[in-house]
Design an enzyme around this catalytic site. Structure first.
Site, short mmCIF file in Angstrom:
data_model
loop_
_atom_site.label_atom_id
_atom_site.label_comp_id
_atom_site.label_asym_id
_atom_site.label_seq_id
_atom_site.Cartn_x
_atom_site.Cartn_y
_atom_site.Cartn_z
N ASN A 14 63.25 7.85 1.37
CA ASN A 14 62.64 8.22 0.10
C ASN A 14 61.23 7.67 0.02
O ASN A 14 60.91 6.66 0.64
CB ASN A 14 63.47 7.68 -1.07
N CYS A 15 60.40 8.37 -0.74
CA CYS A 15 59.02 7.93 -0.90
C CYS A 15 59.01 6.57 -1.58
O CYS A 15 59.87 6.31 -2.42
CB CYS A 15 58.23 8.95 -1.72
N PRO A 16 58.12 5.69 -1.17
CA PRO A 16 56.92 5.95 -0.36
C PRO A 16 57.10 5.74 1.13
O PRO A 16 56.12 5.78 1.87
CB PRO A 16 55.93 4.94 -0.92
N ASP A 47 53.27 14.13 -2.35
CA ASP A 47 52.78 12.87 -1.79
C ASP A 47 51.89 13.07 -0.58
O ASP A 47 50.85 12.44 -0.46
CB ASP A 47 53.95 11.96 -1.42
#
Length: 76
Positions: A14-16, A47
């Site tokens: 998952n981001c980041p 992103d």
């Protein structure tokens, strides 16, 4: 998908995290080389677009295929 010099599989992250791993990988690459990033986080689309603009790198391609997101980033 165009040719690329290096591939980073950030599936399941998952981001980041995909951005951070891409940044680290790009830092080790030479100007003009292309990184292919594979991610599964839907937020990665926005992103990576923002990341390319902020860093001056070129987002050459962004597409979804089979539930995975593929990005080609050319190092400036």
């Amino acid at each position: 998908m165009a040719d690329f010099d290096q591939e980073l599989d950030a599936s399941g992250l998952n981001c980041p995290l995909p951005i951070l791993r891409a940044k680290k990988t790009l830092n080790a690459m030479s100007s003009g080389q292309v990184l292919h990033v594979i991610a599964t986080d839907p937020g990665s689309v926005k992103d990576f677009d923002a990341f390319a603009k902020q860093t001056g790198n070129e987002l050459m391609e962004s597409k979804e295929e089979g539930g995975k997101f593929h990005f080609l980033i050319k190092k400036s």
